[in-house]
Design a protein around this motif. Structure first.
Motif, mmCIF file in Angstrom:
data_model
loop_
_atom_site.group_PDB
_atom_site.id
_atom_site.type_symbol
_atom_site.label_atom_id
_atom_site.label_comp_id
_atom_site.label_asym_id
_atom_site.label_seq_id
_atom_site.Cartn_x
_atom_site.Cartn_y
_atom_site.Cartn_z
ATOM 1 N N GLN A 107 0.838 -1.191 0.000
ATOM 2 C CA GLN A 107 0.000 0.000 0.000
ATOM 3 C C GLN A 107 0.875 1.244 0.000
ATOM 4 O O GLN A 107 1.885 1.302 0.701
ATOM 5 C CB GLN A 107 -0.897 0.033 1.243
ATOM 6 C CG GLN A 107 -1.958 -1.031 1.255
ATOM 7 C CD GLN A 107 -2.860 -0.909 2.463
ATOM 8 O OE1 GLN A 107 -3.013 -1.851 3.223
ATOM 9 N NE2 GLN A 107 -3.472 0.247 2.624
ATOM 10 N N THR A 108 0.475 2.221 -0.791
ATOM 11 C CA THR A 108 1.165 3.510 -0.793
ATOM 12 C C THR A 108 0.146 4.624 -0.771
ATOM 13 O O THR A 108 -0.937 4.520 -1.384
ATOM 14 C CB THR A 108 2.057 3.674 -2.038
ATOM 15 O OG1 THR A 108 1.269 3.479 -3.214
ATOM 16 C CG2 THR A 108 3.203 2.683 -2.013
ATOM 17 N N PRO A 109 0.420 5.750 -0.081
ATOM 18 C CA PRO A 109 1.546 5.922 0.838
ATOM 19 C C PRO A 109 1.300 5.233 2.168
ATOM 20 O O PRO A 109 0.209 4.733 2.414
ATOM 21 C CB PRO A 109 1.578 7.448 1.012
ATOM 22 C CG PRO A 109 0.135 7.848 0.917
ATOM 23 C CD PRO A 109 -0.474 6.928 -0.115
ATOM 24 N N ARG A 110 2.285 5.221 3.047
ATOM 25 C CA ARG A 110 2.110 4.675 4.385
ATOM 26 C C ARG A 110 1.405 5.655 5.305
ATOM 27 O O ARG A 110 0.644 5.273 6.190
ATOM 28 C CB ARG A 110 3.472 4.309 4.977
ATOM 29 C CG ARG A 110 4.045 3.046 4.389
ATOM 30 C CD ARG A 110 3.456 1.816 5.051
ATOM 31 N NE ARG A 110 4.055 1.575 6.352
ATOM 32 C CZ ARG A 110 3.441 0.914 7.332
ATOM 33 N NH1 ARG A 110 2.212 0.466 7.175
ATOM 34 N NH2 ARG A 110 4.052 0.720 8.475
ATOM 35 N N ASN A 111 1.681 6.910 5.070
ATOM 36 C CA ASN A 111 1.056 7.983 5.844
ATOM 37 C C ASN A 111 0.667 9.120 4.911
ATOM 38 O O ASN A 111 1.375 9.393 3.946
ATOM 39 C CB ASN A 111 2.016 8.531 6.905
ATOM 40 C CG ASN A 111 2.377 7.512 7.949
ATOM 41 O OD1 ASN A 111 1.627 7.257 8.861
ATOM 42 N ND2 ASN A 111 3.543 6.911 7.794
ATOM 43 N N ARG A 112 -0.458 9.757 5.207
ATOM 44 C CA ARG A 112 -0.873 10.895 4.398
ATOM 45 C C ARG A 112 -1.648 11.861 5.270
ATOM 46 O O ARG A 112 -2.553 11.465 6.007
ATOM 47 C CB ARG A 112 -1.750 10.411 3.239
ATOM 48 C CG ARG A 112 -2.260 11.498 2.322
ATOM 49 C CD ARG A 112 -1.175 12.051 1.440
ATOM 50 N NE ARG A 112 -1.674 13.164 0.636
ATOM 51 C CZ ARG A 112 -2.186 13.031 -0.597
ATOM 52 N NH1 ARG A 112 -2.260 11.841 -1.157
ATOM 53 N NH2 ARG A 112 -2.614 14.079 -1.242
ATOM 54 N N ILE A 113 -1.240 13.122 5.188
ATOM 55 C CA ILE A 113 -1.976 14.191 5.851
ATOM 56 C C ILE A 113 -2.536 15.093 4.759
ATOM 57 O O ILE A 113 -1.792 15.508 3.867
ATOM 58 C CB ILE A 113 -1.079 14.983 6.809
ATOM 59 C CG1 ILE A 113 -0.512 14.055 7.891
ATOM 60 C CG2 ILE A 113 -1.859 16.129 7.450
ATOM 61 C CD1 ILE A 113 0.519 14.723 8.789
ATOM 62 N N THR A 114 -3.811 15.371 4.831
ATOM 63 C CA THR A 114 -4.430 16.211 3.817
ATOM 64 C C THR A 114 -5.419 17.165 4.471
ATOM 65 O O THR A 114 -5.707 17.050 5.667
ATOM 66 C CB THR A 114 -5.130 15.350 2.745
ATOM 67 O OG1 THR A 114 -5.489 16.169 1.635
ATOM 68 C CG2 THR A 114 -6.392 14.697 3.304
ATOM 69 N N LYS A 115 -5.930 18.079 3.676
ATOM 70 C CA LYS A 115 -6.874 19.057 4.207
ATOM 71 C C LYS A 115 -8.291 18.743 3.742
ATOM 72 O O LYS A 115 -8.493 18.119 2.691
ATOM 73 C CB LYS A 115 -6.471 20.455 3.762
ATOM 74 C CG LYS A 115 -5.153 20.921 4.357
ATOM 75 C CD LYS A 115 -4.836 22.344 3.921
ATOM 76 C CE LYS A 115 -3.532 22.824 4.553
ATOM 77 N NZ LYS A 115 -3.200 24.205 4.138
ATOM 78 N N THR A 116 -9.241 19.215 4.500
ATOM 79 C CA THR A 116 -10.652 19.032 4.146
ATOM 80 C C THR A 116 -10.921 19.548 2.740
ATOM 81 O O THR A 116 -10.464 20.641 2.376
ATOM 82 C CB THR A 116 -11.545 19.771 5.149
ATOM 83 O OG1 THR A 116 -11.357 19.189 6.450
ATOM 84 C CG2 THR A 116 -13.006 19.660 4.783
ATOM 85 N N GLY A 117 -11.633 18.728 1.964
ATOM 86 C CA GLY A 117 -12.000 19.129 0.618
ATOM 87 C C GLY A 117 -11.056 18.656 -0.473
ATOM 88 O O GLY A 117 -11.400 18.713 -1.660
#
Lengths: 113, 114
Positions: B6-16
């Motif tokens: 699986q990629t990515p292992r970690n993801r930070i994103t913003k609403t929308g």
């Protein structure tokens, strides 16, 4: 009420103890019962797979199913620090696992040296 | 090498924001699944696919879409991410030819939606 109930723990035991992990369920159609082990930041891996009622043993692990009570258990003998993980029960009414499985919320186990 | 990657292992994103989580497997299994895991709630099925031309909704498909690009690849998209989609996401595979079909999981993607 959830279809599958599992105490979240954490359950902390000393090394060498016998561990008992349990799940209760409400759906009498469940016939296939599984236990998955999940280490921190890893995906679950299948540990035990049983069909209908009875016991199944694999090394230090024993899975027990009591369909009359809608209760399943996983026993770990001579527990080791490497057994520290979250244990998820899962069950299904068919042997087509992926799209029919219902999981418990998991019990976190800590085995202390 | 991992059988289910699986990629990515970690993801930070913003609403929308629109994001895609990817899964590839070398096990040769036809069946692939996307689950999400929330503390205390266990694993819940989002979508599953029994072959390249087959896509099915799971228990909690709202807000998600998937694409099965090939037998070995199954991606999950969040069209417009929202904070309650913050969770650990798992891809899994299974082999329908086995008498007792079992799931094989990837290592997961931790998604945080701010």
């Amino acid at each position: 009420q959830k279809e599958v109930e599992q105490d979240p723990g954490p359950l902390s035991v000393p090394e060498g103890a016998i561990v008992s992990l349990n799940c209760t369920y409400s759906n009498s159609a469940f016939q296939y019962f599984m236990w998955y082990r999940q280490y921190s930041r890893k995906g679950p891996e299948l540990l035990m797979y049983t069909y209908s009622s009875g016991n199944k043993e694999d090394g230090r692990f024993t899975a027990q199913v009591d369909k009359s009570s809608k209760y399943i258990s996983l026993f770990i003998r001579d527990s080791q620090p490497s057994d520290s993980a979250t244990y998820l029960c899962a069950m299904s009414g068919t042997n087509n696992a992926g799209n029919m499985l219902t999981f418990g919320g998991g019990t976190r186990l800590m085995v202390k040296p | 090498d991992a059988d289910v990657t699986q990629t990515p292992r970690n993801r930070i994103t913003k609403t929308g924001k629109r994001i895609m989580l990817e899964c590839s497997q070398t096990k040769g299994h036809d069946r692939m699944y996307w689950y999400r895991q929330d503390p205390g709630l266990g694993l819940r099925l989002i979508y599953y696919s029994f072959d390249v031309k087959d896509i099915n909704k799971g228990e909690i498909s709202d807000g998600y879409s998937v694409s099965r690009q090939a037998q070995a690849k199954f991606s999950l998209s969040l069209e417009s991410a929202i904070p309650n989609q913050t969770a650990l996401y798992f891809c899994a595979t299974s082999d329908a030819r086995e008498a007792n079909e079992k799931l094989f999981f990837g290592s997961g993607t931790q998604l945080s939606v701010l």
